[in-house]
Write an enzyme that holds these catalytic residues in place. Sequence first.
Site, PDB file in Angstrom:
ATOM      1  N   CYS A 114     -19.997  -0.285  -0.283  1.00  0.00           N
ATOM      2  CA  CYS A 114     -20.163  -0.888  -1.619  1.00  0.00           C
ATOM      3  C   CYS A 114     -21.557  -0.897  -2.218  1.00  0.00           C
ATOM      4  CB  CYS A 114     -19.595  -2.298  -1.597  1.00  0.00           C
ATOM      5  SG  CYS A 114     -17.815  -2.266  -1.351  1.00  0.00           S
TER       6      CYS A 114
ATOM      7  N   LEU B 296     -21.283  -7.114  -9.443  1.00  0.00           N
ATOM      8  CA  LEU B 296     -22.208  -5.974  -9.347  1.00  0.00           C
ATOM      9  C   LEU B 296     -23.630  -6.469  -9.121  1.00  0.00           C
ATOM     10  CD1 LEU B 296     -21.053  -3.576 -12.229  1.00  0.00           C
ATOM     11  CD2 LEU B 296     -20.501  -3.455  -9.800  1.00  0.00           C
TER      12      LEU B 296
ATOM     13  N   ASP C   9       0.856  -1.192   0.000  1.00  0.00           N
ATOM     14  CA  ASP C   9       0.000   0.000   0.000  1.00  0.00           C
ATOM     15  C   ASP C   9       0.881   1.226   0.000  1.00  0.00           C
ATOM     16  OD1 ASP C   9      -3.275   0.126   1.039  1.00  0.00           O
ATOM     17  OD2 ASP C   9      -2.138   1.985   0.795  1.00  0.00           O
TER      18      ASP C   9
ATOM     19  N   PHE D 221     -28.614  -7.245  -6.011  1.00  0.00           N
ATOM     20  CA  PHE D 221     -29.705  -8.098  -5.507  1.00  0.00           C
ATOM     21  C   PHE D 221     -29.808  -8.018  -3.982  1.00  0.00           C
ATOM     22  CE2 PHE D 221     -31.641 -11.340  -8.500  1.00  0.00           C
ATOM     23  CZ  PHE D 221     -31.377 -10.612  -9.640  1.00  0.00           C
ATOM     24  N   LEU D 222     -28.662  -8.054  -3.325  1.00  0.00           N
ATOM     25  CA  LEU D 222     -28.679  -8.014  -1.847  1.00  0.00           C
ATOM     26  C   LEU D 222     -29.258  -6.686  -1.359  1.00  0.00           C
ATOM     27  CD1 LEU D 222     -25.183  -9.645  -1.170  1.00  0.00           C
ATOM     28  CD2 LEU D 222     -27.400 -10.635  -0.585  1.00  0.00           C
TER      29      LEU D 222
ATOM     30  N   ARG E  55      -1.182   3.206   7.088  1.00  0.00           N
ATOM     31  CA  ARG E  55      -1.920   1.938   7.062  1.00  0.00           C
ATOM     32  C   ARG E  55      -0.956   0.755   7.237  1.00  0.00           C
ATOM     33  NH1 ARG E  55      -7.410   0.940   3.499  1.00  0.00           N
ATOM     34  NH2 ARG E  55      -8.584   1.416   5.345  1.00  0.00           N
TER      35      ARG E  55
HETATM   36  P1  NAD Z   1     -10.029   0.376   1.098  1.00  0.00           P
HETATM   37  O1  NAD Z   1     -10.235   1.794   0.780  1.00  0.00           O
HETATM   38  O2  NAD Z   1     -10.209  -0.113   2.507  1.00  0.00           O
HETATM   39  O3  NAD Z   1      -8.540  -0.057   0.674  1.00  0.00           O
HETATM   40  C1  NAD Z   1      -7.953   0.280  -0.547  1.00  0.00           C
HETATM   41  C2  NAD Z   1      -6.466   0.519  -0.315  1.00  0.00           C
HETATM   42  O4  NAD Z   1      -5.811   0.631  -1.572  1.00  0.00           O
HETATM   43  C3  NAD Z   1      -6.148   1.810   0.444  1.00  0.00           C
HETATM   44  O5  NAD Z   1      -5.409   1.497   1.608  1.00  0.00           O
HETATM   45  C4  NAD Z   1      -5.312   2.628  -0.555  1.00  0.00           C
HETATM   46  O6  NAD Z   1      -4.286   3.382   0.070  1.00  0.00           O
HETATM   47  C5  NAD Z   1      -4.722   1.554  -1.425  1.00  0.00           C
HETATM   48  N1  NAD Z   1      -4.294   2.003  -2.744  1.00  0.00           N
HETATM   49  C6  NAD Z   1      -5.018   2.702  -3.665  1.00  0.00           C
HETATM   50  N2  NAD Z   1      -4.286   2.871  -4.777  1.00  0.00           N
HETATM   51  C7  NAD Z   1      -3.077   2.292  -4.565  1.00  0.00           C
HETATM   52  C8  NAD Z   1      -1.908   2.132  -5.354  1.00  0.00           C
HETATM   53  N3  NAD Z   1      -1.833   2.583  -6.596  1.00  0.00           N
HETATM   54  N4  NAD Z   1      -0.848   1.489  -4.818  1.00  0.00           N
HETATM   55  C9  NAD Z   1      -0.913   0.999  -3.557  1.00  0.00           C
HETATM   56  N5  NAD Z   1      -2.001   1.101  -2.767  1.00  0.00           N
HETATM   57  C10 NAD Z   1      -3.075   1.738  -3.270  1.00  0.00           C
HETATM   58  O7  NAD Z   1     -10.958  -0.446   0.111  1.00  0.00           O
HETATM   59  P2  NAD Z   1     -11.653  -1.869   0.371  1.00  0.00           P
HETATM   60  O8  NAD Z   1     -12.850  -1.721   1.231  1.00  0.00           O
HETATM   61  O9  NAD Z   1     -10.594  -2.848   0.743  1.00  0.00           O
HETATM   62  O10 NAD Z   1     -12.204  -2.181  -1.103  1.00  0.00           O
HETATM   63  C11 NAD Z   1     -11.315  -2.491  -2.154  1.00  0.00           C
HETATM   64  C12 NAD Z   1     -12.129  -2.996  -3.328  1.00  0.00           C
HETATM   65  O11 NAD Z   1     -12.805  -4.215  -2.948  1.00  0.00           O
HETATM   66  C13 NAD Z   1     -13.250  -2.060  -3.806  1.00  0.00           C
HETATM   67  O12 NAD Z   1     -13.353  -2.167  -5.205  1.00  0.00           O
HETATM   68  C14 NAD Z   1     -14.497  -2.624  -3.167  1.00  0.00           C
HETATM   69  O13 NAD Z   1     -15.652  -2.343  -3.926  1.00  0.00           O
HETATM   70  C15 NAD Z   1     -14.216  -4.107  -3.173  1.00  0.00           C
HETATM   71  N6  NAD Z   1     -14.908  -4.875  -2.110  1.00  0.00           N
HETATM   72  C16 NAD Z   1     -14.966  -4.378  -0.841  1.00  0.00           C
HETATM   73  C17 NAD Z   1     -15.553  -5.139   0.167  1.00  0.00           C
HETATM   74  C18 NAD Z   1     -15.634  -4.630   1.582  1.00  0.00           C
HETATM   75  O14 NAD Z   1     -16.269  -5.295   2.399  1.00  0.00           O
HETATM   76  N7  NAD Z   1     -15.032  -3.514   1.937  1.00  0.00           N
HETATM   77  C19 NAD Z   1     -16.043  -6.416  -0.128  1.00  0.00           C
HETATM   78  C20 NAD Z   1     -15.943  -6.889  -1.431  1.00  0.00           C
HETATM   79  C21 NAD Z   1     -15.359  -6.112  -2.412  1.00  0.00           C
HETATM   80  C1  UGA Z   2     -21.831  -6.577   1.284  1.00  0.00           C
HETATM   81  C2  UGA Z   2     -22.150  -7.969   0.744  1.00  0.00           C
HETATM   82  O1  UGA Z   2     -22.916  -8.686   1.705  1.00  0.00           O
HETATM   83  C3  UGA Z   2     -20.874  -8.738   0.427  1.00  0.00           C
HETATM   84  O2  UGA Z   2     -21.188  -9.984  -0.167  1.00  0.00           O
HETATM   85  C4  UGA Z   2     -20.011  -7.907  -0.526  1.00  0.00           C
HETATM   86  O3  UGA Z   2     -18.793  -8.573  -0.766  1.00  0.00           O
HETATM   87  C5  UGA Z   2     -19.741  -6.550   0.091  1.00  0.00           C
HETATM   88  O4  UGA Z   2     -20.999  -5.885   0.371  1.00  0.00           O
HETATM   89  C6  UGA Z   2     -18.989  -5.631  -0.811  1.00  0.00           C
HETATM   90  O5  UGA Z   2     -18.966  -5.831  -2.010  1.00  0.00           O
HETATM   91  O6  UGA Z   2     -18.455  -4.695  -0.241  1.00  0.00           O
HETATM   92  P1  UGA Z   2     -21.136  -5.580   3.642  1.00  0.00           P
HETATM   93  O7  UGA Z   2     -21.509  -4.282   3.034  1.00  0.00           O
HETATM   94  O8  UGA Z   2     -19.818  -5.695   4.303  1.00  0.00           O
HETATM   95  O9  UGA Z   2     -21.172  -6.742   2.529  1.00  0.00           O
HETATM   96  O10 UGA Z   2     -22.229  -5.997   4.721  1.00  0.00           O
HETATM   97  P2  UGA Z   2     -23.721  -6.567   4.619  1.00  0.00           P
HETATM   98  O11 UGA Z   2     -23.867  -7.613   5.638  1.00  0.00           O
HETATM   99  O12 UGA Z   2     -24.092  -6.928   3.246  1.00  0.00           O
HETATM  100  O13 UGA Z   2     -24.576  -5.321   5.097  1.00  0.00           O
HETATM  101  C7  UGA Z   2     -24.725  -4.172   4.288  1.00  0.00           C
HETATM  102  C8  UGA Z   2     -25.737  -3.244   4.919  1.00  0.00           C
HETATM  103  O14 UGA Z   2     -27.043  -3.816   4.861  1.00  0.00           O
HETATM  104  C9  UGA Z   2     -25.487  -2.951   6.396  1.00  0.00           C
HETATM  105  O15 UGA Z   2     -25.768  -1.610   6.665  1.00  0.00           O
HETATM  106  C10 UGA Z   2     -26.457  -3.878   7.112  1.00  0.00           C
HETATM  107  O16 UGA Z   2     -26.825  -3.415   8.387  1.00  0.00           O
HETATM  108  C11 UGA Z   2     -27.631  -3.851   6.149  1.00  0.00           C
HETATM  109  N1  UGA Z   2     -28.484  -5.054   6.251  1.00  0.00           N
HETATM  110  C12 UGA Z   2     -28.009  -6.267   5.945  1.00  0.00           C
HETATM  111  C13 UGA Z   2     -29.811  -4.887   6.640  1.00  0.00           C
HETATM  112  O17 UGA Z   2     -30.280  -3.758   6.922  1.00  0.00           O
HETATM  113  N2  UGA Z   2     -30.618  -5.999   6.713  1.00  0.00           N
HETATM  114  C14 UGA Z   2     -30.158  -7.243   6.410  1.00  0.00           C
HETATM  115  O18 UGA Z   2     -30.959  -8.205   6.495  1.00  0.00           O
HETATM  116  C15 UGA Z   2     -28.825  -7.383   6.015  1.00  0.00           C
END
Ligand code: NAD
Ligand code: UGA
Length: 478
Positions: free
Chosen positions: A285, A230, A42, A235-236, A47
Site C-alpha cells: 500500500c 491516503l 470472492d 505520512f507514515l 482463495r
Molecule cells: P487483496 O489483493 O489481498 O484482496 C482483494 C481480493 O478481492 C482478492 O482476493 C480478489 O480476488 C478479490 N476481488 C477483486 N475483485 C472482485 C470482485 N469483483 N468480486 C469478488 N472478489 C473480487 O487486497 P487487500 O490487501 O485485502 O487490499 C484490499 C484493499 O484494502 C486495497 O484497496 C488496499 O489498499 C486496502 N488496504 C489494505 C491493507 C493491507 O494491509 N493489505 C490495509 C488497509 C487497506
Molecule cells: C501500513 C499502515 O501502517 C497501515 O495503517 C495501513 O492500513 C496499511 O499500510 C495499508 O493501508 O495497507 P503495513 O504496510 O501492513 O501497514 O505495515 P507497516 O507496519 O506500516 O510497515 C510498512 C513497511 O514499513 C514495512 O516494510 C516495514 O518494515 C516498514 N517500516 C515500518 C520501517 O521500515 N520502519 C518502521 O519504523 C515501521
Amino acid sequence: MKEIKIKKNCFKISCIGAGYVGGPTMAVIADKCPHIQVYVLDLNKNRIKDWNSENPKDFPVFEPGLEEIILRTRGKNLFFTTDIEENISDSDMVFLSVNTPTKTSGIGSGRASDLRWIEKCARQVADASNGHTIVIEKSTLPVRTASTIKTILNSPSKKEDNKGKSFAVLSNPEFLAEGTAINDLENPDRVLIGGEDEKAIETLAGIYKNWVDDKKIIRTNLWSSELSKLTANAFLAQRITSINSVAAICEATGADVNEVSLAIGTDTRIGNKFLKSGPGFGGSCFKKDILNLVYLCRFFGLENISNYWESVVNLNSWNQNRITEIVVNKLFGTLAEKKIVLLGFAFKANTNDTRESSAITISKNLLIEGADLKIHDPQVSEKQISIELEKVLNNEVNTSFESEFSKFSFEKVDDIYDAFIDADAIIVVTEWEEYSKLDWEKISRLMRHPAWVFDTRSIVNKEEVLKTNINLWNIGIG
Ligand code: NAD
Ligand code: UGA
C-alpha cells in the site's frame, strides 16, 4: 430520511474481497457481533477454498490470532463463499474490499489507481441488490470515488432492475497493519466513517460500537474520509523515508541511528513510533497510495506538491538499492560465485505477504551481480519467492539480460544453519524474531571467511557477532 429495514431476521453483511483486509476485518466483526451474519465473497475459488480449509495452515492470510477467530466463528456467523450475487441480494450492508493497485498502462500509468475491480463490484451490487443497501468503501481509493460508485449504483444494467432499490454510500477506510491486524482491528486508534446519510453512518457506527468506544469513531464528510486514508499512509511512509535518510547520514558521520531515533522520539511532538530505519518500506500500500496522491495532485494542477510526495517514493527506492551497493563494496566488488544468505523475504515480520518487499529488489540486485542466493523465511513459501523473483528478473531479462535468465541462482532453504555452510555473507532483510536469537559462534564455524553479516533491521545480537570473526555492517551505524 429513509427507514433502514433489515432484510432477514438477522442483520446480514457481505464483503466483496476475501484478501488481507476482507478476511481479517470480517472475521473480527463476526467474532464481536455474534448477532450479525457475515459473508466474505470472492471470485477467486482457490482463495475461498483455502479460507474454508480444515487446516489453518492453508488460510491465505497469516496473521497472529486470526486462526483462533476463524475457527470459532466460521460456519456459525462467518462464511467464505464464491456465491456473490446471491449473497449481495439479501445483504443489508456490502463492504467493498477489493484490490486497488497502481495502473500499469494507459492514462495515469505508474501512478493512478486501477479502479477496474471497484467498478466491477459497484456494478455487481447495482444489479444484485434488493431494497435498501448500505455500500461501504473499505478499499483505499482516490478522493471522490464515492461519487463514481453512487453513479454506477444508480444505473443498473437494465433500467427496470432499479425498482425498489436504494443505496447509501459510506467511506470506512481500514488502518490495520499486517502482522498486527487482529490487535489493530480489536483495539483501533480510531474508526473513520465518511458519509452524508446519517442513518447509514450510525448503522455502521452501531456495528463498531459492539467493541469500540464511540469516542473513537470519527464521522466526516466522504471526501475527508477518502483523503485521510491516503494521507495517513503518506505520512507514515514519509516518516520511514526520513529516518532512513538519517541512517545514511549516521553511517557517514559516526552517529548511531538508533540513538538518534531514541533522542528525537522522546519529544512528544515527534513521538517514538515508525522511527525504525530499515531496508526501505515495502507492502502493498505505501507506494501505491503515495503514487495515487501524486497522481491526484498533478490532476488538480498541484505540481510542486506532487513532486514533494513523489520524492518519498524515489528516496525509498534509492534506499533499497543502496543496500546492494554496500554488500558489493564490502565483498571486494564482486558477488560472482559467492554464496549469500538472505534472512527474510516478507515485507515485514509476522506476515506471509511479499508485495513490494525490499527483499525483492535486494535479491534481484544480488542475482544480477552473480550471487548464489539462499533465501530463508518462516512464512513465505518457495512458490511465492519464485513468483516474485521470476516477475522481477523477467523484466531485467527482457530489457538487458537476454537469454541469461537461467544463470540466476536462487533457492529457498528451510534449515537455516544448513544455508550458512560456506556462505560469504548473510543479509537480514526481515525482522523475524528468530533472527535475533541466532547462534553466531556456530554460524562463524560454518561460514567461509572473511565473512559478513549485513543487518538492515538492527536486530542481530551485536555483542555475540562481535565475539566471532564475522564482520558486521549495521544500518544507520555502518
Ligand atoms: P487483496 O489483493 O489481498 O484482496 C482483494 C481480493 O478481492 C482478492 O482476493 C480478489 O480476488 C478479490 N476481488 C477483486 N475483485 C472482485 C470482485 N469483483 N468480486 C469478488 N472478489 C473480487 O487486497 P487487500 O490487501 O485485502 O487490499 C484490499 C484493499 O484494502 C486495497 O484497496 C488496499 O489498499 C486496502 N488496504 C489494505 C491493507 C493491507 O494491509 N493489505 C490495509 C488497509 C487497506
Ligand atoms: C501500513 C499502515 O501502517 C497501515 O495503517 C495501513 O492500513 C496499511 O499500510 C495499508 O493501508 O495497507 P503495513 O504496510 O501492513 O501497514 O505495515 P507497516 O507496519 O506500516 O510497515 C510498512 C513497511 O514499513 C514495512 O516494510 C516495514 O518494515 C516498514 N517500516 C515500518 C520501517 O521500515 N520502519 C518502521 O519504523 C515501521
